[in-house]
Each structure stands twice: as structure tokens, then as C-alpha cells.
Scaffold this motif. Sequence first.
Motif, PDB file in Angstrom:
ATOM      1  N   VAL A   7     -53.431  39.252  16.343  1.00  0.00           N
ATOM      2  CA  VAL A   7     -51.977  39.320  16.493  1.00  0.00           C
ATOM      3  C   VAL A   7     -51.465  40.670  16.042  1.00  0.00           C
ATOM      4  CG1 VAL A   7     -49.796  38.349  15.684  1.00  0.00           C
ATOM      5  CG2 VAL A   7     -51.700  36.834  16.247  1.00  0.00           C
ATOM      6  N   SER A  30     -40.108  38.887  18.303  1.00  0.00           N
ATOM      7  CA  SER A  30     -40.953  38.220  17.306  1.00  0.00           C
ATOM      8  C   SER A  30     -40.865  38.948  15.969  1.00  0.00           C
ATOM      9  CB  SER A  30     -42.412  38.181  17.766  1.00  0.00           C
ATOM     10  OG  SER A  30     -42.534  37.520  19.009  1.00  0.00           O
ATOM     11  N   ASN A  71     -40.718  33.361  16.115  1.00  0.00           N
ATOM     12  CA  ASN A  71     -39.931  33.781  17.267  1.00  0.00           C
ATOM     13  C   ASN A  71     -38.811  32.763  17.490  1.00  0.00           C
ATOM     14  OD1 ASN A  71     -40.901  31.633  18.922  1.00  0.00           O
ATOM     15  ND2 ASN A  71     -42.576  32.878  19.703  1.00  0.00           N
ATOM     16  N   LYS A 208     -42.849  39.097  22.741  1.00  0.00           N
ATOM     17  CA  LYS A 208     -42.930  37.733  22.231  1.00  0.00           C
ATOM     18  C   LYS A 208     -44.375  37.398  21.890  1.00  0.00           C
ATOM     19  CE  LYS A 208     -41.473  33.010  23.303  1.00  0.00           C
ATOM     20  NZ  LYS A 208     -40.829  32.142  24.310  1.00  0.00           N
ATOM     21  N   LEU A 209     -44.640  37.197  20.602  1.00  0.00           N
ATOM     22  CA  LEU A 209     -45.980  36.834  20.177  1.00  0.00           C
ATOM     23  C   LEU A 209     -46.247  35.366  20.495  1.00  0.00           C
ATOM     24  CD1 LEU A 209     -46.047  38.508  16.644  1.00  0.00           C
ATOM     25  CD2 LEU A 209     -46.941  39.431  18.782  1.00  0.00           C
ATOM     26  N   ASP A 210     -47.454  35.088  20.981  1.00  0.00           N
ATOM     27  CA  ASP A 210     -47.841  33.698  21.216  1.00  0.00           C
ATOM     28  C   ASP A 210     -48.007  32.985  19.881  1.00  0.00           C
ATOM     29  OD1 ASP A 210     -47.892  33.977  23.968  1.00  0.00           O
ATOM     30  OD2 ASP A 210     -50.000  34.593  23.995  1.00  0.00           O
ATOM     31  N   LEU A 211     -47.416  31.806  19.786  1.00  0.00           N
ATOM     32  CA  LEU A 211     -47.510  31.038  18.559  1.00  0.00           C
ATOM     33  C   LEU A 211     -48.707  30.102  18.600  1.00  0.00           C
ATOM     34  CD1 LEU A 211     -43.789  29.988  17.945  1.00  0.00           C
ATOM     35  CD2 LEU A 211     -45.056  31.841  16.846  1.00  0.00           C
ATOM     36  N   LYS A 213     -50.366  26.705  18.097  1.00  0.00           N
ATOM     37  CA  LYS A 213     -49.786  25.377  18.259  1.00  0.00           C
ATOM     38  C   LYS A 213     -50.615  24.330  17.524  1.00  0.00           C
ATOM     39  CE  LYS A 213     -46.557  26.750  21.157  1.00  0.00           C
ATOM     40  NZ  LYS A 213     -45.126  26.726  20.796  1.00  0.00           N
TER      41      LYS A 213
END
Length: 252
Positions: A7, A30, A71, A208-211, A213
Motif C-alpha cells: 500500500v 485516501s 477513505n 483511492k486506496l483499496d481497503l 475487507k
Amino acid sequence: MMKLKKVFFTLPLILLSMNSQSLFSQNTKSVVIEYQEKRAVNEEKIKNLPERIQQVVRAKSKWRKSVLIHNEEGSYYMLQDKIEDKTVTVSDTQKRTVKVGQKVFFNDFLTNNSYQELRMYNENVLIKDKLNKYKWELLSETKKINDIVCKKATTTNEHGRTVVAWYTDKFGITNGPQGYYGLPGLIVYLDDGKYTFKMDKVSFSDKKLDLLKPSKNANVVTPEEYMNNYVNGKSSKSQRGNTTTTRRRVQN
């Protein structure tokens, strides 16, 4: 769990000045907040435990790096310790790498739910709760921490311990370490009587950073079910099949 270093190094992060509230609303997609956390250790209580367990507990009493990825849709918080990875199969086609003994805390702003994922007795457990579960008392007292003027707030957590937090609205976001949420700003320092958290750095990205899950195959339980089935003596029965726990897919 995914490796967080990816990240940090694959997407551009920009460290902004302290007057960043308007910049976040206009340009930022983000936010990465770097924290440190440590656990208080009662030597009297652990002295009769096996030496291996004592070493694990004492390791948690040292400052350890952690990270909060945020985000507009949600966030997750986890430690960044370089501890053993373990790959577990969560379905016929999916494998997931988890940090042994590590918890991950998720906030879902779209559904107002929070989740805490952990490994218990060789299964992924997902504790589902309300996002705004704490009733904070906002106080007039202020203190400067790392050149940031912070405001004080207190609450009582689910374990009955008094929580003291110092937060700021400088960054234009509402969030904090672990499951602590609901203050009108970002938590800079927090002490809940067992854990202490302090913020090191805030970085902003225009991407936008991928979160990360929660696992879709985890056993979803309420806080009450978690205490009954895993903490208060029923977990051993559950392992032998004498106690039935409800397995549910993650639902918003």
C-alpha cells in the motif's frame, strides 16, 4: 491478510501541511495514519503462565507500529509487526494470508457497522457491532501533542474501563485506532487502561486506496456471542461439537 507495505510503496502519498481540512475534501481520496500501540502488562498476573506465553505478552508491552487506512467508504486498522504469516484456505478457490494472533478492525461508513476479525481455535471470527457504539463526553481541556492542539474526550469501553482520548479536527476526518470511533476528529493519542495508542504521521493520497475487507467465510457473531462462545468457557465445548455456534456470511 494482505501485506501493507504494498500500500505504501505502489501509490503516491503526499504529506500535507496541518491546515489540510479543505484539501482533504477537495483533493484527497485516501488517508494513511501511522500509529504506535503498546499493551500494559501486569507482571503479577502473568508470573505463573508458561514462559513462552509470558514472552508473547511482554512483547506486546513494547511500542509496535500500526496503520489505519481510511477513505470515504470505510477504513481498517492493523499492526505491522513482522511476525509469521500463515496461509489458510477459506474456500475451494480462495486462500488468505493472515498474521498469526493478529486482529484487524474494520469500519464500514456506508452501513454504519464495525467489524473485528481474529483467529480463534483455527477459524476466522468476525465480531460485528455498531460503528458509533461509544458515548463520548467531550471536554474543554486541550493539550498540544506533537505540535497539534488536541481536545480531550472520555468514554467507557465494553470492558468497563475508562478511555481517555485526545483528538484533532485539523485533518478533516473522523476515525481512530482499533475500534475507537465517533469523535469529531482524528484520535492523536488514546489510553483505554489496557492499550495506549499514539499517532506518528498522517499521509494523504489523491488516489483511492483499496481497503482490506473482512473475510466472507468468517463466523459472524455479535459481541455477546463472542464472549459466550469463545471467551467464557464455551469455546472448548464448541471445538468438540457440544456447543453450536451460528455461522453467517458477512451481511451489511
